[in-house]
Design a protein around this motif. Structure first.
Motif, PDB file in Angstrom:
ATOM      1  N   GLN A   1     -13.666   5.303 -10.079  1.00 32.22           N
ATOM      2  CA  GLN A   1     -13.762   3.649 -10.036  1.00 32.22           C
ATOM      3  C   GLN A   1     -12.851   3.051 -10.946  1.00 32.22           C
ATOM      4  O   GLN A   1     -12.827   1.695 -11.200  1.00 32.22           O
ATOM      5  CB  GLN A   1     -15.176   3.308 -10.451  1.00 32.22           C
TER       6      GLN A   1
ATOM      7  N   GLN B   1       0.905  -1.035  -0.079  1.00 35.58           N
ATOM      8  CA  GLN B   1       0.077   0.170  -0.035  1.00 35.58           C
ATOM      9  C   GLN B   1       0.950   1.314   0.063  1.00 35.58           C
ATOM     10  O   GLN B   1       2.000   1.380   0.592  1.00 35.58           O
ATOM     11  CB  GLN B   1      -0.943   0.071   1.169  1.00 35.58           C
TER      12      GLN B   1
ATOM     13  N   GLU C   1     -18.794   2.039  -4.390  1.00 38.42           N
ATOM     14  CA  GLU C   1     -18.274   0.968  -3.637  1.00 38.42           C
ATOM     15  C   GLU C   1     -16.879   0.945  -4.006  1.00 38.42           C
ATOM     16  O   GLU C   1     -16.307   0.875  -5.095  1.00 38.42           O
ATOM     17  CB  GLU C   1     -18.986  -0.381  -4.261  1.00 38.42           C
ATOM     18  N   GLU C   2     -15.960   1.128  -2.947  1.00 41.07           N
ATOM     19  CA  GLU C   2     -14.553   1.175  -2.901  1.00 41.07           C
ATOM     20  C   GLU C   2     -13.918   2.234  -3.940  1.00 41.07           C
ATOM     21  O   GLU C   2     -13.330   1.846  -4.963  1.00 41.07           O
ATOM     22  CB  GLU C   2     -14.128  -0.072  -3.359  1.00 41.07           C
TER      23      GLU C   2
ATOM     24  N   ASP D   1      -7.018   3.989  -9.426  1.00 38.57           N
ATOM     25  CA  ASP D   1      -6.554   3.877  -7.987  1.00 38.57           C
ATOM     26  C   ASP D   1      -6.810   4.927  -7.040  1.00 38.57           C
ATOM     27  O   ASP D   1      -7.160   4.861  -5.760  1.00 38.57           O
ATOM     28  CB  ASP D   1      -5.118   3.156  -7.724  1.00 38.57           C
TER      29      ASP D   1
END
Length: 392
Positions: free
Chosen positions: A282, A70, A329-330, A285
């Motif tokens: 989306q 990450q 979502e994410e 990143d």
């Protein structure tokens, strides 16, 4: 909607306010019109650009997973190619090591279409697009990583005079066949061309091989000019990001994309330049909204002179960002581009120093975000307004 952010180039469009939404003056004059589609439109957007509100369906290939490592909470500065290859780079490295900074966004391909290094092969080598700003790019990246500096390769996407001159068939044209230019007369290539996508992926993968942790795409949009063919610009831009992200994930590298700040609020601006904030969140990143106070006109966010209100302007823009991405979502992480320059061309401007920088950084945190990058085209930075490095 120029990328200009202080020092050297003037913004080609003012940003104006219209009620609660921000719009760009020129765009309100551009009405949809039916035009012939441009050539070289190969990408299949039904596969590459799913709707922002839905993930990949069963008909799509399984996505390549993102890198396992990450990124840190990015606190960065922009570095041009010439600066990266000069002795002054040591001064910037010392600044990063001595302050809370931990990231450098380094030009790998600039808005003149020039690479900051000499490529060993591929189309960029054939076009002689490389320069010797940085003699040993992998060596530079390795030295930064040894100092625990997170490395991001900035690649300008569709503003590319070098590719446009060498390949007229890839030039973005108006409906009447006239080539498009924007921002100092620099030519653009077609954002819907698969050959353009492949060229940019080639350069992005060169950056990955050089060791960069992340690639950041800039000018990942259509130009704001009249007469362009009416088409699904947002679909092409989103599909392009999906395409590049898959290629970079195969190399264990992250993808970020710069976004013009007003598309957060204005559906008109978003449609005109092809940047859908939720869809791009989306497809990449990380997304990096450019929310410099100097780029907002009198009245924006209820502020008489936004440049005089660095905290309020950045906070308002990022509050809108949170609302725009709420429910996705994410969604991608958000990194704010902050103003590290004095906008002398703005009527009523104020000098920007440490106090103004710190106000913007605090606005990022108060809006619930953690990542930020400072833009100064001349790479003139100081420790004023920055916290010392931990342990100092």
């Amino acid at each position: 909607m120029s990328r200009y952010r202080g020092g050297g180039r003037l913004p080609f469009l003012p940003i104006v306010a219209a009620g609660a939404a921000l719009t760009i003056g020129l765009l309100v004059l551009l009405l949809p019109r039916e035009e012939e589609r441009l050539p070289n439109r190969e990408p299949d957007l039904s596969v590459l650009a799913p709707a922002a509100s839905s993930g990949p369906d069963a008909s799509q290939p399984e996505r390549v997973p993102p890198p396992e490592q990450q990124p840190p909470q990015v606190r960065g500065i922009y570095v041009s190619g010439p600066m990266a290859g000069s002795n002054h780079m040591e001064d910037l490295i010392a600044l990063v090591e001595g302050t809370e900074l931990n990231t450098m966004v380094i030009d790998v391909k600039n808005d003149e279409g020039r690479l900051s290094f000499i490529p060993e092969g591929g189309l960029a080598a054939q076009l002689e697009a490389g320069t010797r700003y940085v003699e040993d790019l992998p060596g530079l990246v390795a030295s930064l990583k040894e100092k625990n500096i997170y490395t991001i390769a900035r690649i300008v996407a569709f503003k590319d005079p070098v590719l446009a001159q060498a390949r007229p068939d890839l030039v973005l044209c108006k409906g009447d066949g006239t080539p498009v230019s924007e921002g100092g007369g620099l030519a653009w290539v077609d954002p819907a061309s698969r050959e353009v996508w492949d060229y940019l992926l080639e350069i992005a993968q060169d950056a990955a091989r050089a060791g960069f942790d992340e690639v950041q795409l800039d000018y990942v949009r259509y130009p704001a000019v009249p007469g362009l063919p009416e088409e699904d610009r947002q679909g092409y831009i989103t599909g392009f990001l999906e395409y590049i992200r898959e290629g970079l994930h195969q190399k264990d590298v992250w993808l970020s994309a710069d976004v013009f700040g007003t598309v957060i609020d204005s559906a008109l601006d978003a449609r005109q330049i092809g940047q859908s904030y939720p869809a791009m969140a989306q497809a990449a990143d990380f997304i990096c909204p450019m929310i410099y106070p100097s780029h907002y006109a009198a009245g924006a966010y209820g502020l008489d002179v936004p440049d005089q209100a660095p905290y309020e302007t950045v906070r308002a823009a990022l509050d809108r960002s949170r609302k725009a991405l709420d429910g996705l979502e994410e969604p991608a992480g958000v990194r704010a581009w902050l103003q590290g320059f004095t906008a002398t061309w703005v009527r009523g401007h104020i000098p920007y120093g440490g106090e103004e920088l710190r106000a913007q950084i605090q606005a990022v945190y108060d809006a619930g975000y953690t990542d930020w990058i400072i833009w100064n085209a001349n790479n003139t930075y100081s420790a004023d307004g920055l916290l010392p490095a931990e342990g100092d």
